[in-house]
Write an enzyme that holds these catalytic residues in place. Structure first.
Site, PDB file in Angstrom:
ATOM      1  N   CYS A  20     -20.258  -1.554 -32.282  1.00 43.19           N
ATOM      2  CA  CYS A  20     -21.560  -2.397 -32.342  1.00 43.19           C
ATOM      3  C   CYS A  20     -21.231  -3.849 -31.531  1.00 43.19           C
ATOM      4  CB  CYS A  20     -22.171  -2.687 -33.594  1.00 43.19           C
ATOM      5  SG  CYS A  20     -22.812  -1.242 -34.178  1.00 43.19           S
ATOM      6  N   CYS A  57     -25.872  -0.387 -30.531  1.00 41.55           N
ATOM      7  CA  CYS A  57     -26.063  -0.904 -32.064  1.00 41.55           C
ATOM      8  C   CYS A  57     -25.727  -2.533 -32.065  1.00 41.55           C
ATOM      9  CB  CYS A  57     -25.414  -0.250 -33.109  1.00 41.55           C
ATOM     10  SG  CYS A  57     -23.757  -0.095 -32.911  1.00 41.55           S
TER      11      CYS A  57
END
Ligand code: JS2
Length: 310
Positions: free
Chosen positions: A130, A212
């Protein structure tokens, strides 16, 4: 000398094989031979009809497949999985190479589909941490200059599948097992569903789906279409970001050093379009002009420029 025809006692040269007379046996053999010949003839005809005619592949308006395509794909796969990202050392480069070529060989190069690339996607699946996905549009060099320094950040071309295919061209022909090295469909002059365009749309979609946390995009404020709804970023990637996984998209609008003209900045309406599309998808948006770390990289190349002394 006795005459056989009339004796019911089987003679020694006709051992009781299902009591068939010589004539019948001969006929059967002839029949079998004829049948065999017919079968072989049919097989040959079918073979000739099915065999990919050696007619030259169709001529298209785009450049042909990259010479040594398969060797380059294999070499890049091993370089990436054994040297650059050894944590992917388990990937089967032989399988990946086959899955890539089977996605388009012997297929009509104007009817390529996402389905053709599903096995290749599966064999090259990779988890991107992420906060490290970097998209770009009209700014490939700057984006890749940035991720070459920030090895913890990933553009699509810093992932296995993007690294393997970056800068290559490929297509086949429905009537041949060979790659077409002469020409491939041009996305505008011939057809949009060509193997290369479909490939980049397919892998860009997956790259966006997997993103993400905080994600970033490098945009080029020195061109008129800084944000283009028809670009891969504007047509595929922003629409496949998951609002539940992506908290914010940070745009970095860079401008060419020594560039005579800066078309757009973060306060331009064209950037509001991007902000609006994302807001409708419940994804927050921030924007920064000439994001400093990338500006530093630009200044490495042109240290004398006045904008580098500020
Ligand atoms: C790479 C190729 C090739 O966010 C980026 C990347 O994720 C990329 O996949 O798509 C985005 C850039 O595409 P966009 O917004 O259309 O930018 P652009 O500069 O107008 O077009 C670049 C071409 C993108 C697709 N693509 N990407 N490496 O070799 C390559 N070939 C094509 N067609």
């Amino acid at each position: 000398m006795s005459d056989h025809r009339f004796s019911s006692v089987p003679t020694e040269e006709e051992p009781g094989c299902c009591h068939l007379s010589r004539k019948v046996k001969v006929c059967l053999c002839v029949l079998l031979c004829v049948l065999l010949c017919v079968l072989v003839a049919v097989a040959v005809v079918v073979g000739v009809l099915m065999w990919p005619r050696a007619t030259p592949p169709r001529a298209w308006n785009g450049t042909g497949s990259t010479p040594h395509f398969s060797e380059i794909v294999l070499g890049r796969c091993f370089t990436y999985t054994q040297l650059l990202r050894p944590e992917l050392g388990h990937a089967d480069c032989g399988q990946i190479g086959k899955a890539f070529t089977n996605a388009f060989l012997s297929k009509d190069p104007c009817h390529s589909s996402e389905q053709d690339y599903q096995l290749l996607l599966k064999l090259t699946s990779q988890t991107i941490p992420c906060h490290s996905s970097v998209f770009w549009s009209k700014s490939t060099q700057l984006a890749h200059l940035y991720t070459r320094v920030r090895q913890d950040m990933f553009t699509l071309e810093d992932t296995l599948i993007g690294y393997i295919a970056d800068g290559l061209n490929w297509c086949g022909d429905a009537g041949s097992y060979e790659m077409n090295y002469q020409s491939c469909p041009h996305w505008r002059k011939d057809c949009i569903n060509n193997p290369v365009s479909v490939f980049w749309d397919t892998v860009s979609k997956r790259f966006a789906e997997n993103a993400c946390g905080e994600v970033q995009v490098v945009l080029n404020g020195s061109v008129s279409n800084t944000f283009d709804k028809n670009s891969t970023f504007g047509r595929v990637e922003i629409h496949n970001l998951h609002p539940g996984k992506v908290s914010v998209l940070k745009a970095w609008v860079m401008h060419d050093i020594g560039g005579v003209y800066s078309y757009h900045t973060c306060s331009s309406p064209i950037i509001d379009d991007l902000k609006f599309i994302l807001s409708k998808r419940n994804i927050s948006f921030t924007c920064e002009d000439d994001y400093r770390p990338i500006k530093f990289l630009q200044c490495v190349k042109s240290p004398e420029d006045s904008s580098c002394r500020k």
